[in-house]
Write a protein that holds these residues in place. Sequence first.
Motif, PDB file in Angstrom:
ATOM      1  N   VAL A 290       0.929  -1.207   0.138  1.00 14.44           N
ATOM      2  CA  VAL A 290      -0.059   0.241  -0.023  1.00 14.44           C
ATOM      3  C   VAL A 290       1.067   1.329  -0.422  1.00 14.44           C
ATOM      4  CG1 VAL A 290      -1.656   0.885   1.709  1.00 14.44           C
ATOM      5  CG2 VAL A 290      -2.137  -1.152   0.857  1.00 14.44           C
ATOM      6  N   THR A 291       1.834   0.996   1.001  1.00 19.67           N
ATOM      7  CA  THR A 291       2.477   2.700   0.823  1.00 19.67           C
ATOM      8  C   THR A 291       3.845   2.394  -0.358  1.00 19.67           C
ATOM      9  OG1 THR A 291       3.429   1.797   3.269  1.00 19.67           O
ATOM     10  CG2 THR A 291       4.823   3.120   1.764  1.00 19.67           C
ATOM     11  N   ALA A 292       4.369   1.170  -1.492  1.00 21.57           N
ATOM     12  CA  ALA A 292       4.863   1.819  -2.588  1.00 21.57           C
ATOM     13  C   ALA A 292       4.081   2.593  -3.332  1.00 21.57           C
ATOM     14  CB  ALA A 292       5.004  -0.010  -2.804  1.00 21.57           C
ATOM     15  N   ILE A 293       2.281   1.466  -4.008  1.00 23.53           N
ATOM     16  CA  ILE A 293       1.576   2.160  -4.647  1.00 23.53           C
ATOM     17  C   ILE A 293       1.079   3.782  -3.811  1.00 23.53           C
ATOM     18  CG2 ILE A 293      -0.791   1.904  -4.887  1.00 23.53           C
ATOM     19  CD1 ILE A 293      -0.376  -0.907  -4.148  1.00 23.53           C
ATOM     20  N   CYS A 294       0.973   4.133  -2.727  1.00 26.02           N
ATOM     21  CA  CYS A 294       0.715   5.658  -2.393  1.00 26.02           C
ATOM     22  C   CYS A 294       1.557   6.490  -2.764  1.00 26.02           C
ATOM     23  CB  CYS A 294       0.325   5.447  -1.122  1.00 26.02           C
ATOM     24  SG  CYS A 294      -1.670   4.547  -0.988  1.00 26.02           S
TER      25      CYS A 294
END
Length: 266
Positions: A142-146
């Motif tokens: 999720v961190t990478a996508i955001c």
Amino acid sequence: MRNVHGWQALNPAIYLISILPGIGVWLLAKPEGQTQLALFVATFAVVLIQHAINLLNDVADWKLGADVEKWDSWVRFHNQNLSVAIRHGWFSFIAGGLLGLATLVWLEKLWIVWIALPLVGLGYLYNSGQKPLSYSRSGEWVTAICYGGVFSCLWLVSSQELGNAIILGSLSFGSLAVALLLAHQPDQINTDRRANKYTFAVRFGAAKTYQMVRVLFLIFLVTWIFLSIVTLPLSALPILSFVLVCLILGSSLYKKAFKPLSNRKK
């Protein structure tokens, strides 16, 4: 427990992961006039949303039993008053969202909202409920996508087109964000495990986590170099690489991520 000052809870270096994509877009896209101002404002909106997520994450951790020993928590800054901390977080979240929306309306690029909204939604779900995404095995994804999405949105705000550059930039800054996230996890393995927070470090241990930090940071550097080659003359590449590396080397986050590599127990 000693009193926590605002700047200590703020931990300014953390916000590099929101600011660096904006700087990267500014260096590569070279926006001017109204577009340049819009980029700066949009980057500040991202910082406000990150601030909200950091604050609400402290609240979620406090409720669920993780990071309760963290002395520079926003919950401690607000004298363990969760309602005040939550209002602080939501004020920043709404302010950042409205500022970003106003920027898109001003640029007449409201269609970017359809890209940004899922990212904002993931940011909300990262800390919400009894089992936030930050407590799941997908937290790092999720961190990478955001943060990869942050670069994408800022790239489009700067009137750039879809193509290889947006893919490389998203991969580059998504990797950097996860590297910095992982760098903080080993110190919190015990409390995270007790709180059933399935971080990468809890699942794979400190040694493998620090190894992944190095891999992800290398991916950031390599993709940044390729991105510079794709968008700019080769003569500008050394300058741009130097600027980005110096910004990261000068941050406390970088030191925290790499200092344990030489000091950790074997």
